[in-house]
Design an enzyme around this catalytic site. Structure first.
Site, mmCIF file in Angstrom:
data_model
loop_
_atom_site.group_PDB
_atom_site.id
_atom_site.type_symbol
_atom_site.label_atom_id
_atom_site.label_comp_id
_atom_site.label_asym_id
_atom_site.label_seq_id
_atom_site.Cartn_x
_atom_site.Cartn_y
_atom_site.Cartn_z
ATOM 1 N N HIS B 185 0.894 -1.167 0.000
ATOM 2 C CA HIS B 185 0.000 0.000 0.000
ATOM 3 C C HIS B 185 0.925 1.208 0.000
ATOM 4 C CE1 HIS B 185 -3.411 2.457 2.058
ATOM 5 N NE2 HIS B 185 -2.385 3.263 1.918
ATOM 6 N N ASP B 311 -10.727 -3.883 -3.832
ATOM 7 C CA ASP B 311 -10.435 -3.185 -2.568
ATOM 8 C C ASP B 311 -11.729 -3.005 -1.776
ATOM 9 O OD1 ASP B 311 -9.182 -2.019 -0.450
ATOM 10 O OD2 ASP B 311 -8.560 -0.203 -1.496
#
Lengths: 307, 431
Positions: B185, B311
């Site tokens: 991330h 996501d």
């Protein structure tokens, strides 16, 4: 003409006609505040709630006086902490107030968009009295009223707004309002105080006070929030006041009949020298006086009044 | 029990197949594939469930390699049960779930718990992603070998980026030596600190603190440099910026072992979606500009971006019905991911085969799981898609507990109508 909208959330949403309607209505209320008995029965039986989640003296008092001069009943709620800390959500707070049937809720909140969220959820009129760094419509309206009073017009004037533009709701509302009304708007401050892409809001950007105020008709100085030094918004108050304080030397760069404005509260000697704040160019206290009239106009128009 | 899937258009990117064929499933595996199959296998006497799929598309079961199932710890947002139902109805047969649960999936017992709960639900294959660092706090590595033994397929501190470059280096080296990817991330939390949306004209107008695109670009660059230096395998999560796309493209040209994913909202919505402070469009990384959308699409087209992942980040209304800056980041995505991605096919950006590559074959390859194909002998994980089916997103009808979708009310074209996992039907669209 009547105002058909339910809420006043920001200047961005208002048309030029609506702004003119509000300003004209405000003019007619100026006289009320000069009477010996400063009260008209216009809003008798109406209830106005001032719901303030952020400290405020000027704005809250101004809304309260405006409501009282129109004979409305006013209730002030000062919630010193955010809803998150308090444990009750903002929505729940608002729904509880809604259930008591007020006519208008005036809200100030540190979070941008808080009044918009409430406006979509409850049936009463909402007036945004300042949401984060987003908008402060009644301030921009009273500023425009003051400019119009003193200059006779807004269109064609050059206005410099100086200070922490990034964190200023006053700047944003004035940028929307003044550009709509045909003024040329300049913003200035050290680079850290100018948000990205601000020029896309239709303003000219400067990084030096001296360049920004050259030949302008109006200078609007913004309050420096001292606590922002920690957030690297500026290196020191000393440097800021040395280069961005409006004083009797640099003000000569502006037009001879320049007006100096400030939304208050002022930091004397930091963004504005005392002799400027108290001097002949200053209309800072006229702004405060007009604030009551503008807020009377907003309350009157939102509760169904006609011009 | 056998299944005969008749008359569908088989699209299997794992072997460049796109033609009308029948498919036979037996004992949870793909048994046979061919034209005009009449009897399943040799024993004609077995009971056979024949499904007519004329006009429909049959693809390897979709794999969502970036999902938040929230359990353990945040069951009020989602559970493995509700997340599995959402996955199946969205056409997914496998999901990889991120470790930012409570407790964080940083030990064998949590990984085992997730696997066990998922097996009980039995609607989708769940592949846990374990955290890179203990508690995702960025200080100490987790026990990678033990976690892999327990079923972890990748490592990520998703949601809490690894800011310490030395820790990221060690994680990449260790994970690569064990044949699993690090999913990064990418966000420089110093640059993004306090931000709640993309930094740009819209954030400036709304008076909201912005998250600059360079917060993502910088960390993508850092991780690529580390991966190149150490010759390790890196997967970049949820790419949202033009800068990141270009950095990944250049890294691939140099032969660095980097793969990347994006999510449907990053090629569908810009930060304009936040104009009215709609918290359901508040997501991290944030919705960006139109130029970023174009770059993400370009990356999907030329293969720079290997994967589309949802996501899926479900939240309860109490997390979202608050002041914008206090609202949680995330979009619930499992049930809209395929339909939003099919738009890329109808718009001519990707072929259907290229899309399925990014939603099934590539994720399987990156996660090293024996999925993403319709080859005989493999698990019968199959998704049947109706490309013409029109439906309207209604947040009230989502299987996920999360109603936080900015696509409420959108009319979609195309969706999964049948989902088959290990030969069992896990979702069947009502007609």
């Amino acid at each position: 003409m009547k105002l058909t909208r339910k809420d006043i959330l920001g200047i961005k949403d208002l048309t030029v006609d609506e702004i003119n309607l509000i300003l004209e209505t405000a003019e007619s209320f100026i006289e009320v505040s000069t009477r010996e008995i400063k009260k008209v029965p216009t809003l008798r039986g109406k209830t106005i709630i001032n719901l303030f989640f952020e400290a405020s003296t000027r704005t809250r008092t101004s809304f309260e006086i405006a409501a009282k001069r129109l004979s409305a009943d006013t209730i002030n709620i000062s919630a010193s902490t955010s809803s998150v800390v308090k444990g009750e959500t903002l929505v729940d707070t608002a729904r509880n107030l809604e259930a008591m049937n007020p006519d208008v809720i005036v809200i100030r909140h540190s979070a941008a968009g808080a009044p918009h969220m409430l406006a979509g959820m409850i049936k009463q009129s909402i007036i945004n009295a300042g949401d984060g760094a987003h908008e402060h419509p009644s301030q921009a309206l009273l500023d425009m009223m003051t400019i119009k009073d003193k200059k006779g017009r807004i269109a064609g004037l050059k206005v410099a707004i100086v200070g922490d533009i990034a964190h200023s709701r006053v700047a944003r509302s004035n940028i929307h309002g003044l550009t709509k009304m045909g003024a040329k708007v300049i913003v200035a401050g050290p680079a850290m105080m100018l948000p990205r892409n601000i020029e896309q809001m239709g303003v000219t950007v400067y990084h030096q006070l001296k360049e920004a105020i050259k030949d302008v008709d109006i200078i609007m100085m913004l309050r420096i929030q001292l606590e922002r030094q920690q957030q690297r918004t500026f290196p020191s108050l000393r440097e800021y006041s040395n280069y961005f304080c409006l004083n009797k030397q640099n003000i000569t760069l502006a037009k001879e009949d320049v007006l100096v404005m400030h939304p208050g509260p002022i930091n004397r000697g930091i963004e504005i020298a005392s002799d400027i704040a108290d001097g002949p160019y200053s209309v800072i206290l006229d702004q405060v006086t007009n604030g009551v009239a503008v807020r009377m106009a907003l309350l009157y128009l939102l509760t169904g009044g006609k011009s | 029990m056998k299944l005969l899937l008749k008359g569908g258009r088989l699209v299997d990117p794992s072997r460049n197949l796109d033609e009308q064929m029948d498919l036979i499933v037996e004992n949870g595996k793909i048994l046979e594939m061919g034209k005009n199959l009449h009897h399943p296998g040799k024993k004609v006497t077995d009971t056979v469930n024949i499904i007519d799929l004329k006009g429909l598309v049959v693809v390897p079961g979709l794999i969502d390699m970036h999902t938040h199932l929230r359990e353990p710890g945040f069951e009020y947002k989602e559970t493995i049960q509700t997340g599995s139902e959402a996955a199946a109805s969205g056409g997914f047969t496998s999901v990889a779930c991120m470790p930012n649960t409570n407790p964080v999936n940083d030990t064998r017992s949590i990984t085992e718990f997730i696997k066990k709960r998922a097996a009980t639900c039995n609607l989708v294959n769940v592949f846990p992603v374990a955290s890179v660092s203990m508690g995702s706090e960025g200080a100490f590595l987790t026990e990678f070998m033990d976690l892999i033994d327990a079923g972890a397929v990748a490592f990520s501190d998703d949601g809490k980026p690894v800011m310490d470059g030395a820790l990221m280096r060690r994680a990449l080296e260790y994970a690569s030596s064990l044949g699993v990817p690090i999913i990064s991330h990418c966000e420089d939390t110093h640059l993004s600190s306090g931000g709640s949306m993309n930094e740009g004209r819209v954030s400036t107008e709304l008076g909201l603190q912005g998250i600059p695109s360079i917060a993502e670009d910088l960390m993508v660059a850092r991780d690529i440099i580390i991966a190149g230096y150490t010759n390790t395998t890196l997967h970049i999560a949820h790419v949202s910026t033009a800068g990141a796309v270009q950095l990944i493209r250049e890294a691939k040209e140099k032969g660095i072992k980097v793969t990347a994913e994006t999510a449907p909202h990053y090629f569908t919505l810009t930060d304009e979606a936040l104009k009215d402070f709609d918290t359901s469009a508040k997501v991290n990384p944030p919705l960006r500009s139109i130029a970023d959308i174009e770059a993400v699409k370009g990356g999907l087209k030329d293969g720079t971006i290997d994967v589309i992942a949802s996501d899926h980040a479900p939240h309860a209304s109490t997390d979202k019905e608050v002041e914008f800056e206090y609202a949680a980041f995330g979009i619930t995505g499992l049930e809209t991911s395929l339909s939003l991605s099919l738009k890329l096919v109808s718009d001519g950006l990707l072929s259907l085969s290229q899309l399925i590559l990014k939603m099934s074959t590539n994720p399987a390859k990156i996660l090293n799981i024996p999925k993403g194909t319709l080859k005989t002998g493999f698990d019968a994980d199959i998704t049947v898609i109706d490309l013409k089916k029109r439906w309207t997103v209604d947040r009230g009808n989502l299987r996920s507990k999360g109603r936080n979708t900015p696509f409420h009310g959108w009319v979609m074209t195309g969706r999964a109508v049948t989902t088959i996992m290990g030969g069992e039907i896990t979702y069947q669209e009502m007609t």
